[in-house]
Enzyme design. Structure first.
Site, PDB file in Angstrom:
ATOM      1  N   PRO A   9       0.796  -1.228   0.000  1.00  0.00           N
ATOM      2  CA  PRO A   9       0.000   0.000   0.000  1.00  0.00           C
ATOM      3  C   PRO A   9       0.830   1.280   0.000  1.00  0.00           C
ATOM      4  O   PRO A   9       1.897   1.347   0.617  1.00  0.00           O
ATOM      5  CB  PRO A   9      -0.794  -0.103   1.306  1.00  0.00           C
ATOM      6  N   ASN A  10       0.287   2.247  -0.696  1.00  0.00           N
ATOM      7  CA  ASN A  10       0.829   3.611  -0.794  1.00  0.00           C
ATOM      8  C   ASN A  10       2.045   3.718  -1.699  1.00  0.00           C
ATOM      9  O   ASN A  10       2.507   4.824  -1.991  1.00  0.00           O
ATOM     10  CB  ASN A  10       1.167   4.197   0.593  1.00  0.00           C
ATOM     11  N   ARG A  17       4.922  11.082  -2.600  1.00  0.00           N
ATOM     12  CA  ARG A  17       4.787  10.723  -1.196  1.00  0.00           C
ATOM     13  C   ARG A  17       6.088  10.961  -0.431  1.00  0.00           C
ATOM     14  O   ARG A  17       7.106  10.332  -0.714  1.00  0.00           O
ATOM     15  CB  ARG A  17       4.450   9.235  -1.146  1.00  0.00           C
ATOM     16  N   TYR A  22      11.297   8.874   0.694  1.00  0.00           N
ATOM     17  CA  TYR A  22      11.199   7.846  -0.354  1.00  0.00           C
ATOM     18  C   TYR A  22      11.816   8.263  -1.695  1.00  0.00           C
ATOM     19  O   TYR A  22      11.847   7.463  -2.628  1.00  0.00           O
ATOM     20  CB  TYR A  22       9.733   7.440  -0.551  1.00  0.00           C
ATOM     21  N   ASN A  73       8.078  -5.770  -1.250  1.00  0.00           N
ATOM     22  CA  ASN A  73       7.992  -4.598  -0.369  1.00  0.00           C
ATOM     23  C   ASN A  73       6.535  -4.524   0.075  1.00  0.00           C
ATOM     24  O   ASN A  73       5.682  -3.973  -0.632  1.00  0.00           O
ATOM     25  CB  ASN A  73       8.403  -3.315  -1.090  1.00  0.00           C
ATOM     26  N   ALA A  76       3.453  -0.924   4.623  1.00  0.00           N
ATOM     27  CA  ALA A  76       2.961  -0.916   6.007  1.00  0.00           C
ATOM     28  C   ALA A  76       2.490  -2.288   6.481  1.00  0.00           C
ATOM     29  O   ALA A  76       2.557  -2.588   7.684  1.00  0.00           O
ATOM     30  CB  ALA A  76       1.833   0.108   6.138  1.00  0.00           C
ATOM     31  N   GLU A  97      12.912  -9.591   1.092  1.00  0.00           N
ATOM     32  CA  GLU A  97      12.141  -8.451   1.607  1.00  0.00           C
ATOM     33  C   GLU A  97      12.924  -7.176   1.326  1.00  0.00           C
ATOM     34  O   GLU A  97      14.121  -7.114   1.630  1.00  0.00           O
ATOM     35  CB  GLU A  97      11.951  -8.630   3.123  1.00  0.00           C
ATOM     36  N   HIS A  99      12.849  -2.734   1.466  1.00  0.00           N
ATOM     37  CA  HIS A  99      12.245  -1.450   1.851  1.00  0.00           C
ATOM     38  C   HIS A  99      13.109  -0.349   1.269  1.00  0.00           C
ATOM     39  O   HIS A  99      14.344  -0.423   1.343  1.00  0.00           O
ATOM     40  CB  HIS A  99      12.175  -1.313   3.376  1.00  0.00           C
ATOM     41  N   ARG A 106      13.901   4.510  11.660  1.00  0.00           N
ATOM     42  CA  ARG A 106      12.642   5.253  11.742  1.00  0.00           C
ATOM     43  C   ARG A 106      11.874   4.874  13.014  1.00  0.00           C
ATOM     44  O   ARG A 106      12.456   4.351  13.966  1.00  0.00           O
ATOM     45  CB  ARG A 106      11.843   5.029  10.454  1.00  0.00           C
TER      46      ARG A 106
HETATM   47  C1  DQA Z   1       8.459   0.984   3.309  1.00  0.00           C
HETATM   48  C2  DQA Z   1       8.646   1.236   4.805  1.00  0.00           C
HETATM   49  C3  DQA Z   1       7.348   1.006   5.545  1.00  0.00           C
HETATM   50  O1  DQA Z   1       7.539   1.230   6.934  1.00  0.00           O
HETATM   51  C4  DQA Z   1       6.288   1.961   5.052  1.00  0.00           C
HETATM   52  O2  DQA Z   1       5.051   1.708   5.694  1.00  0.00           O
HETATM   53  C5  DQA Z   1       6.140   1.956   3.581  1.00  0.00           C
HETATM   54  C6  DQA Z   1       7.321   1.811   2.733  1.00  0.00           C
HETATM   55  C7  DQA Z   1       9.730   1.337   2.509  1.00  0.00           C
HETATM   56  O3  DQA Z   1       9.811   0.912   1.354  1.00  0.00           O
HETATM   57  O4  DQA Z   1      10.610   2.030   3.023  1.00  0.00           O
HETATM   58  O5  DQA Z   1       5.061   2.165   3.049  1.00  0.00           O
HETATM   59  O6  DQA Z   1       8.200  -0.400   3.106  1.00  0.00           O
END
Ligand code: DQA
Length: 141
Positions: A9-10, A17, A22, A73, A76, A97, A99, A106
């Site tokens: 998501p997002n 964003r 990011y 990825n 959240a 995995e 990120h 963070r």
């Molecule tokens: C994320 C890190 C997560 O904590 C966050 O909720 C994201 C993006 C990253 O790619 O840094 O949406 O996975």
């Protein structure tokens, strides 16, 4: 070899964003680089993003059934979803995995992952380079 790059998501909001965290690259830029890298190293990259948890679960189930390697990825859901963790537990081909940001630098709620226990490796904080490194690992595995 078919390889999934799955985004939660997002992440469709990349570029707009929180660019301080990011970066300015969009999801489209990320997809282009992953597909181009795949072409160089012999992976057929299937790049996807969803804001619907059930959809990610279905993709992970497909990856389990068809033994497709996954770069994930989960955004959240990494930190909140037992269901995503349970789906990752069913994978037999490599799972990496990733990120974009260094989640360990963070907020504390980002330090726990339901995915990590099932992953072959975890890459955080390297932005796009993390995805590319994960694809190279899969190609060599
Ligand atoms: C994320 C890190 C997560 O904590 C966050 O909720 C994201 C993006 C990253 O790619 O840094 O949406 O996975």
């Amino acid at each position: 070899m078919k390889t999934y790059v799955l985004n939660g998501p997002n992440l469709n909001r990349l570029g707009k964003r929180e660019p301080g965290i990011y970066g300015s690259q969009t999801l489209g830029d990320l997809e282009e680089s992953c597909v181009a890298t795949g072409e160089h190293i012999g992976l057929e990259v299937d790049f996807r993003q969803t804001n619907a948890e059930h959809e990610l679960l279905e993709w992970l189930h497909q990856a389990a059934d068809e033994r497709i390697p996954v770069v994930l990825n989960a955004a959240a859901w990494t930190h909140t979803s037992v269901a995503v963790g349970d789906a990752c537990a069913q994978l037999e081909a490599p799972l990496i995995e990733v990120h974009l940001s260094n989640v360990h630098k963070r907020e504390p709620f980002r330090h726990h992952s339901y995915v990590s226990a099932h992953a072959d490796g975890v890459i955080a904080g390297l932005g796009l380079h993390g995805y590319i490194a994960a694809l190279h690992y899969i190609a060599a595995a």
